[in-house]
Design a protein around this motif. Structure first.
Motif, PDB file in Angstrom:
ATOM      1  N   SER A  14       7.202  15.191 -63.559  1.00 28.62           N
ATOM      2  CA  SER A  14       6.830  13.998 -62.641  1.00 28.62           C
ATOM      3  C   SER A  14       6.928  12.666 -63.165  1.00 28.62           C
ATOM      4  O   SER A  14       6.032  11.742 -62.557  1.00 28.62           O
ATOM      5  CB  SER A  14       5.433  14.361 -62.150  1.00 28.62           C
ATOM      6  OG  SER A  14       4.650  14.741 -63.170  1.00 28.62           O
ATOM      7  N   SER A 179       4.720  19.207 -55.688  1.00 26.62           N
ATOM      8  CA  SER A 179       4.767  19.279 -57.161  1.00 26.62           C
ATOM      9  C   SER A 179       4.612  17.733 -57.888  1.00 26.62           C
ATOM     10  O   SER A 179       5.304  16.685 -57.076  1.00 26.62           O
ATOM     11  CB  SER A 179       5.797  19.966 -57.844  1.00 26.62           C
ATOM     12  OG  SER A 179       7.011  19.310 -57.742  1.00 26.62           O
ATOM     13  N   GLY A 180       3.777  17.627 -58.402  1.00 26.80           N
ATOM     14  CA  GLY A 180       4.002  15.949 -59.232  1.00 26.80           C
ATOM     15  C   GLY A 180       2.554  15.125 -58.658  1.00 26.80           C
ATOM     16  O   GLY A 180       2.089  14.172 -59.353  1.00 26.80           O
TER      17      GLY A 180
END
Length: 245
Positions: A14, A179-180
């Protein structure tokens, strides 16, 4: 006003999202995993983030060099315990850091903070499934143990410096499917720590991300477009916050 420079030794998954986040919130990023320059960069930056999400082979030496230089120059340091408790390797590295350095903020999801402070259930990967009982008391205990601000993200975020404690709700369930963003939260926290006390910086970052998520969910066309909308709303919410001061 000079934009704060944030040194992010961070999760490779990320990294771009985190750099974008810092830029949108008024800072600038420098990222390096080179041991040879870690101390030099950490000493010159305005804050340091150590995210253990994808630790390199020399992680112990790299993190120690950066943390040592930041501590020597009085820079704030944020430790993001991504996946703590899941593998002995990353957990032992984090434990060694915590034994040798005082951090400004320790960040994790409820499972990671539970594993750190109570030896709770081992997280499965880097995600937190389900909820931890009494997360608010857990963060307070952990903050007292490590003499710093600690926050645990979950259905409700819990934050404490051992004396004052808060919970922050709102946001959107889509946060767990993107995500991230949790790692970006760590970078935002480090950025705010460059100019604010750790408790206020952490509370500001958590509240800002919750507001941005709630608005992004209303405007998104689906689960994946939520990511783009979130970043737009993050910048918009931060600008409104600044104008309101």
């Amino acid at each position: 006003m000079v934009r704060p420079l944030i040194y992010q030794i961070t999760n490779a998954v990320s990294a771009q999202l985190q750099a974008d986040c810092v830029a949108l919130l008024g800072g600038t990023s420098i990222m390096s995993r080179q041991l040879a320059e870690a101390a030099e960069i950490a000493g010159a930056a305005d804050a340091l983030l150590i995210n253990i999400g994808t630790p390199p082979d020399d992680a112990a030496e790299l993190y120690r060099a950066a943390a040592g230089a930041a501590a020597e120059t009085g820079r704030p340091i944020v430790l993001d315990l991504v996946g703590y408790g899941f593998s002995k390797y990353r957990s032992s590295i984090a434990d060694a850091l915590l034994a040798n350095f005082r951090f400004s903020v320790i960040k994790g999801n409820e499972a990671e903070i539970s594993a750190l402070c109570r030896g709770g259930d081992i997280p499965r990967g880097v995600s937190c499934e389900g909820e931890i009982d009494d997360a608010a008391r857990l963060t307070e205990e952990c903050a007292k143990k490590y003499n710093c601000v600690v926050y645990a993200t979950g259905e409700i975020d819990s934050i404490s410096d051992g004396k004052e404690s808060f919970t922050i709700g709102g946001g959107s369930p889509l946060l767990r499917r993107t995500s991230g963003i949790g790692c970006a939260l760590g970078s935002a926290t480090a950025l705010f720590c460059a100019r604010e006390k750790p408790l206020e910086a952490s509370r500001r970052a958590l509240a800002l991300f919750r507001r941005a998520a709630a608005e992004a969910a209303r405007r998104a066309d689906g689960a994946y477009s939520f990511r783009t909308r979130f970043m737009d709303m993050l910048a918009e919410s931060a600008a409104e916050e600044t104008e309101g001061k």
